[in-house]
Design an enzyme around this catalytic site. Structure first.
Site, PDB file in Angstrom:
ATOM      1  N   GLU A 133       0.825  -1.204   0.000  1.00  0.00           N
ATOM      2  CA  GLU A 133       0.000   0.000   0.000  1.00  0.00           C
ATOM      3  C   GLU A 133       0.865   1.262   0.000  1.00  0.00           C
ATOM      4  OE1 GLU A 133      -2.087  -3.084   2.691  1.00  0.00           O
ATOM      5  OE2 GLU A 133      -0.061  -2.553   2.051  1.00  0.00           O
ATOM      6  N   CYS A 146      -0.557   0.103   7.686  1.00  0.00           N
ATOM      7  CA  CYS A 146      -1.068   0.533   6.381  1.00  0.00           C
ATOM      8  C   CYS A 146      -2.522   0.982   6.466  1.00  0.00           C
ATOM      9  CB  CYS A 146      -0.920  -0.598   5.371  1.00  0.00           C
ATOM     10  SG  CYS A 146       0.800  -0.964   4.952  1.00  0.00           S
ATOM     11  N   ALA A 175      15.471 -36.731  -6.222  1.00  0.00           N
ATOM     12  CA  ALA A 175      15.571 -37.240  -7.587  1.00  0.00           C
ATOM     13  C   ALA A 175      15.916 -38.720  -7.510  1.00  0.00           C
ATOM     14  CB  ALA A 175      16.636 -36.481  -8.369  1.00  0.00           C
ATOM     15  N   THR A 219      24.136 -36.977   4.640  1.00  0.00           N
ATOM     16  CA  THR A 219      24.304 -36.143   3.449  1.00  0.00           C
ATOM     17  C   THR A 219      25.406 -35.122   3.660  1.00  0.00           C
ATOM     18  OG1 THR A 219      21.984 -36.413   2.795  1.00  0.00           O
ATOM     19  CG2 THR A 219      23.154 -34.510   1.909  1.00  0.00           C
ATOM     20  N   ASP A 240      28.586 -35.614   1.232  1.00  0.00           N
ATOM     21  CA  ASP A 240      28.672 -34.673   0.117  1.00  0.00           C
ATOM     22  C   ASP A 240      29.237 -33.307   0.481  1.00  0.00           C
ATOM     23  OD1 ASP A 240      27.514 -36.618  -1.484  1.00  0.00           O
ATOM     24  OD2 ASP A 240      25.485 -35.931  -1.051  1.00  0.00           O
ATOM     25  N   GLU A 271      15.795 -31.867   1.409  1.00  0.00           N
ATOM     26  CA  GLU A 271      16.406 -32.542   0.265  1.00  0.00           C
ATOM     27  C   GLU A 271      16.990 -33.910   0.611  1.00  0.00           C
ATOM     28  OE1 GLU A 271      18.962 -30.326  -2.260  1.00  0.00           O
ATOM     29  OE2 GLU A 271      17.649 -28.591  -2.389  1.00  0.00           O
TER      30      GLU A 271
END
Length: 343
Positions: free
Chosen positions: A53, A91, A161, A216, A220, A285
């Site tokens: 606004e 606002c 995946a 993970t 990685d 993930e």
């Protein structure tokens, strides 16, 4: 005057702030004259800065043909104007001061600091207020924000995946991959394409936090950045019950906040704690142990699965077993499935 058309425009321009306003909602505002002509537009552009606004009025007053009177104007806004002092003034108070004749609101704000108070303030000032135009679409726009304030937890998205035969990786041991040991042997199985990786980075930008499990991190050594998309990098979250993650792991790099759960690692507690930190969404993930734990609780909102239909490995780390829907999107020959979960 067709109210829905203007609220649809509010939703459209609200998305321009998608990667920058969290944990605030995306909001768009459109100022229209008595003949239905759009005089100015505004949207919430960045967290901590002017709301939709405010920006709409600024544009209306910075143009050559400045709006001299708002009495016959209608202000359309996708979310109820705020009524409290936060990082910016309320606002609703600004709208009253401007003397706007009518306000059309897509949906009420579930934030208890607002929750109908903004509309009440406008009506008590004698302004005509219409509520609930394209409410379903306005809710979809801010599903993450709504989840935090209505379910008191972040919006949860699970993503992985997998190969055509149902594996997310080959079998690896700590120290075999691109992990914190610094060795470069048998890295993670490459399943995604450059284009589908870009989609993942967009998802990282859309959500306030990203989470992976201990293995993970050790296998990685990820940074979990959205380097292939605009917007802020997500807050990084992991679990480490046995203090196995070293202090020099890359999850602690880049000056980005990292949250590690060590003593309590059950999913309901993690969500409760993240909500207290005002984190409205989390992208998980993996790996498989973490994903299966979350699936077992039933507390999630979306699942995104990428399947490489021509890739098989015979054995490896099994993907979570879920029923994929019949329809999917296809990108680079890969099948992208989306599952929504209402809890």
């Amino acid at each position: 005057m067709e109210y829905a058309n203007y609220i649809a425009r509010c939703i459209e321009i609200a998305r321009r702030g998608e990667y920058y306003v969290a944990p605030n909602p995306m909001v768009g505002a459109v100022l229209v004259d008595a003949d239905g002509k759009i005089l100015a537009e505004g949207w919430h552009e960045k967290y901590g800065e002017g709301h939709a606004e405010v920006n709409c009025f600024k544009r209306a007053e910075s143009q050559e043909s400045r709006v001299k009177s708002y009495k016959d104007c209608t202000l359309f806004v996708s979310l109820e104007p705020c009524s409290h002092y936060g990082k910016t003034p309320p606002c609703a108070k600004l709208i009253i001061e401007k003397g706007v004749g009518r306000v059309v609101v897509g949906m009420l704000d579930p934030n208890p600091l607002v929750a109908g108070k903004g509309v009440q303030m406008l009506r008590e000032a004698g302004i005509e207020v219409v509520v609930g135009v394209m409410e379903k679409e306005c809710r979809e726009l801010n599903k993450r924000f709504l989840c935090l304030h209505e379910k008191h937890r972040p919006y949860v998205i699970l993503k992985w995946a997998q190969t055509a035969d149902g594996f997310i990786d080959r079998k690896r041991g700590i120290g075999d991959g691109l992990g914190v040991t610094g060795q470069h042997l048998n890295g993670a199985l490459a399943i995604s394409t450059p284009k589908t990786k870009e989609i993942v980075h967009r998802m990282r930008a859309e959500n306030m936090a990203i989470m992976v499990g201990t293995n993970t991190v050790l296998l990685d050594n990820p940074r979990l950045l959205n380097t292939h998309w605009e917007g802020r990098n997500p807050i990084r979250v992991t679990v480490d019950r046995h203090n196995r993650i070293p202090a020099d792991a890359r999850i602690f790099s880049d000056g980005i906040e990292t949250i590690v759960y060590r003593e309590r690692t059950d999913w309901p507690y993690i969500l409760e704690d993240l909500a207290k930190r005002n984190i409205h969404s989390i992208l998980v993930e993996g790996g498989t142990t973490l994903l299966n734990h979350i699936l077992g609780t039933g507390i999630w909102d979306e699942i995104h699965v990428e399947v490489a239909p021509e890739l098989t490995i015979g054995e490896g780390v099994a993907a979570p077993k879920i029923d994929l829907p019949d329809g999917c999107e296809t990108i680079d020959g890969h099948q992208l499935y989306t599952i929504s979960h209402i809890v």
